[in-house]
Design a protein around this motif. Structure first.
Motif, PDB file in Angstrom:
ATOM      1  N   ASP A   1     -10.601   4.971 -15.748  1.00  0.00           N
ATOM      2  CA  ASP A   1     -11.855   4.555 -15.584  1.00  0.00           C
ATOM      3  C   ASP A   1     -12.721   4.372 -17.007  1.00  0.00           C
ATOM      4  O   ASP A   1     -13.682   4.736 -17.376  1.00  0.00           O
ATOM      5  CB  ASP A   1     -12.786   5.388 -14.773  1.00  0.00           C
ATOM      6  CG  ASP A   1     -14.194   4.938 -14.510  1.00  0.00           C
ATOM      7  OD1 ASP A   1     -14.319   3.478 -14.516  1.00  0.00           O
ATOM      8  OD2 ASP A   1     -15.148   5.568 -14.015  1.00  0.00           O
ATOM      9  N   VAL A   2     -11.719   3.645 -17.977  1.00  0.00           N
ATOM     10  CA  VAL A   2     -12.475   3.254 -19.159  1.00  0.00           C
ATOM     11  C   VAL A   2     -11.610   1.975 -19.508  1.00  0.00           C
ATOM     12  O   VAL A   2     -10.783   1.576 -19.192  1.00  0.00           O
ATOM     13  CB  VAL A   2     -11.895   4.179 -20.300  1.00  0.00           C
ATOM     14  CG1 VAL A   2     -12.387   5.696 -20.093  1.00  0.00           C
ATOM     15  CG2 VAL A   2     -10.437   4.422 -20.416  1.00  0.00           C
ATOM     16  N   PRO A   3     -12.519   0.974 -20.094  1.00  0.00           N
ATOM     17  CA  PRO A   3     -12.127  -0.311 -20.433  1.00  0.00           C
ATOM     18  C   PRO A   3     -10.893  -0.361 -21.502  1.00  0.00           C
ATOM     19  O   PRO A   3     -10.896   0.435 -22.279  1.00  0.00           O
ATOM     20  CB  PRO A   3     -13.129  -1.063 -20.895  1.00  0.00           C
ATOM     21  CG  PRO A   3     -14.008  -0.066 -21.591  1.00  0.00           C
ATOM     22  CD  PRO A   3     -14.106   1.142 -20.628  1.00  0.00           C
TER      23      PRO A   3
ATOM     24  N   PRO B   1     -12.680  -6.991 -19.501  1.00  0.00           N
ATOM     25  CA  PRO B   1     -12.167  -5.792 -19.240  1.00  0.00           C
ATOM     26  C   PRO B   1     -12.913  -4.753 -18.164  1.00  0.00           C
ATOM     27  O   PRO B   1     -14.031  -5.092 -17.696  1.00  0.00           O
ATOM     28  CB  PRO B   1     -12.576  -5.109 -20.572  1.00  0.00           C
ATOM     29  CG  PRO B   1     -12.511  -6.124 -21.585  1.00  0.00           C
ATOM     30  CD  PRO B   1     -13.142  -7.258 -20.662  1.00  0.00           C
ATOM     31  N   ASN B   2     -12.257  -3.915 -17.304  1.00  0.00           N
ATOM     32  CA  ASN B   2     -12.716  -2.810 -16.474  1.00  0.00           C
ATOM     33  C   ASN B   2     -13.282  -3.507 -15.290  1.00  0.00           C
ATOM     34  O   ASN B   2     -14.299  -2.965 -14.698  1.00  0.00           O
ATOM     35  CB  ASN B   2     -13.871  -2.113 -17.192  1.00  0.00           C
ATOM     36  CG  ASN B   2     -13.618  -0.571 -16.718  1.00  0.00           C
ATOM     37  OD1 ASN B   2     -12.678  -0.031 -16.430  1.00  0.00           O
ATOM     38  ND2 ASN B   2     -14.943  -0.060 -16.751  1.00  0.00           N
TER      39      ASN B   2
ATOM     40  N   ASP C   1     -16.052  -8.550 -11.128  1.00  0.00           N
ATOM     41  CA  ASP C   1     -16.800  -7.072 -10.547  1.00  0.00           C
ATOM     42  C   ASP C   1     -18.125  -7.680  -9.723  1.00  0.00           C
ATOM     43  O   ASP C   1     -18.961  -8.305 -10.318  1.00  0.00           O
ATOM     44  CB  ASP C   1     -17.387  -6.471 -11.595  1.00  0.00           C
ATOM     45  CG  ASP C   1     -17.952  -4.924 -11.143  1.00  0.00           C
ATOM     46  OD1 ASP C   1     -18.377  -5.056  -9.862  1.00  0.00           O
ATOM     47  OD2 ASP C   1     -18.061  -4.019 -11.826  1.00  0.00           O
TER      48      ASP C   1
END
Length: 500
Positions: free
Chosen positions: A96-98, A75-76, A154
């Motif tokens: 901007d939240v998972p 996530p995210n 990321d």
């Protein structure tokens, strides 16, 4: 207008025969051939009002089987942002939240002349439970169905245990994988991507999904791995497109899963589970249909916030791309403002409409009586829509959806010959002319159906027709010609005053 909604009768004959510019059309007892009537009527209308818009024919495109590229990761990490960058538009909902993306959502894309389907997925998590487990299962299904997988990591935080768990799942799938090091926004952070070699998937491709940095080189690598033909089916001109609409938690996703015979979308008791519209090709009644599961509209778009706002916009866009809307109503609860607003939205968009009363398995006799009263009182504007009582949980009467959808689409595409329409208008205005207002009485000189999908009529008149009289004409059109399951649009072309 009388108490029963009809307009009072009159001895004045204001039919087509009185139109001063259609005298060349034979309206005597012997009917002229329909093609001559249409030609003469069109010529007369063009002479008086100018060009008349012609109906554009809808072509049918062949269906293609395109390669599928799945975008996966924990996530995210920026998967939906990368999807928007590749397809070149803000289609996937991003916040901007998972956990914003939950289902497998497919978009058509192209790079250097090569078309493919791009599949956005929810964040994969190891040992997930509840809704997170369903999201992870959808992501794993995308990995197995794809021809190429983009694993997004990321780069600013480096490889985590969750990333390594995704890699182990991908190795079992046996699908070509490209490692995408996201959030490399400048040359200074390129060194962060080097740490991702430890995942064992080869060279990390440094990109910035937000700014587009390195996305072109990544797409070159993707196209090089694509097979000549994949398994992804594109919506063409064949299967009809059905949008599933309804307020949150009414059972749209449950119905789609029941129709598909599998857990195609995430279902949870929490309202607002679906965010992005999800397309699924489903076989019903010996034919294929494109069903689109949409996010529930909780409130007015201008009052929504965050991803709920963008989900509402995507729902409206999905409705515009569909041909018929299947609006689900919770039969076990009283009709709400959101239900009525959805009906208005469908009518304004000009799409065919079918109403499905879901959760019928929870109904008792008292609630059924109250529901009939609510329908008579609240749904006056959409009485023409077919109604089906279903249960997405048990599958009760879901097979009855096909006849209702077909009936609504048939009405949506129905065309009335110009000769029959004007004979109908002649009889209608002779018996029920427009009321006199200010000493003047508008006359209907001529009428034609300018289009279908939805049926659109143009009335050439000597003055403005009041809204009540236009509703009266619409009601009589439905009584005469059907038009089940479709809104009707009536446009006016008012003759300008001639100078003497």
């Amino acid at each position: 207008m009388t108490s029963d909604g009809e307009f009072p009768e009159s001895d004045i004959d204001l039919g087509v025969e009185d139109a001063p510019w259609v005298d060349d059309v034979d309206t005597s007892g012997e009917e002229a051939p329909e093609d001559l009537l249409v030609a003469a009527a069109r010529a007369a209308a063009i002479a008086e009002f100018g060009e008349i818009d012609e109906l554009d024919a809808d072509g049918s495109d062949d269906e293609d089987l395109l390669p599928v590229v799945a975008v996966v990761g924990r996530p995210n990490v920026g998967k939906s942002t990368l999807v928007n960058r590749i397809i070149g538009r803000r289609e996937a909902v991003v916040e901007d939240v998972p956990g914003v993306t939950r289902d497998r959502v497919t978009y058509e894309s192209e790079w250097n002349g090569r078309r493919f389907l791009l599949m956005d997925t929810g964040g994969w998590q190891r040992d997930a439970r509840g809704m997170a487990a369903q999201i992870a299962a959808q992501a794993e299904r995308a990995m197995s169905d794809a021809d190429v997988v983009l694993l997004v990591v990321d780069a600013t935080v480096g490889p985590l245990d969750a990333d390594e768990s995704v890699v182990r799942v991908l190795r079992k799938a046996g699908v070509p994988v490209l490692l995408v090091a996201n959030k490399v926004d400048d040359a200074r952070t390129e060194s962060d991507a080097a740490a991702l070699w430890s995942l064992g998937l080869g060279e990390p491709h440094a990109v910035s999904a937000l700014h587009g940095r390195g996305s072109g080189d990544l797409l070159d690598e993707v196209v090089a791995l694509l097979p000549a033909e994949g398994q992804g089916r594109v919506r063409g001109g064949g299967p009809r497109r059905v949008a599933l609409l309804g307020k949150p938690n009414v059972g749209k996703s449950s119905l789609l899963n029941k129709l598909a015979g599998e857990s195609r979308v995430v279902v949870d008791s929490v309202a607002g589970t679906t965010v992005d519209p999800v397309d699924e090709l489903i076989v019903l009644g010996d034919r294929e249909w494109w069903f689109v599961d949409t996010a529930g509209i909780r409130r007015r778009v201008r009052e929504a916030s965050g991803h709920e706002y963008y989900a509402s916009l995507r729902t409206r866009a999905a409705l515009e791309k569909s041909e018929v809307a299947l609006v689900l109503v919770d039969a076990s609860e009283p009709l709400a403002e959101q239900d009525l607003r959805l009906f208005s939205l469908v009518v304004e968009s000009g799409r065919a409409l079918v109403i499905a009363y879901n959760k019928w398995d929870l109904m008792d006799e008292d609630r059924q009586r109250y529901l009939e009263r609510e329908i008579d009182r609240e749904l006056v504007q959409v009485r023409w829509a077919p109604r089906v009582n279903v249960s997405a949980l048990t599958g009760r009467h879901v097979q009855k959806l096909v006849p209702a959808l077909e009936e609504a689409l048939a009405g949506w595409e129905k065309r009335v010959p110009t000769s029959r329409l004007n004979a109908f208008l002649s009889e209608l205005v002779a018996g029920h002319p427009h009321p006199v207002r200010g000493g003047k009485q508008p006359r209907i000189l001529f009428g034609t159906q300018s289009g279908t999908r939805p049926p659109t009529f143009v009335l050439f008149t000597t003055g403005f027709l009041e809204a009540g009289y236009r509703r009266f004409i619409e009601r009589r059109l439905r009584e005469e010609f059907g038009f089940v399951g479709t809104p009707i649009r009536i446009n006016l072309r008012i003759r300008e005053k001639r100078r003497r």
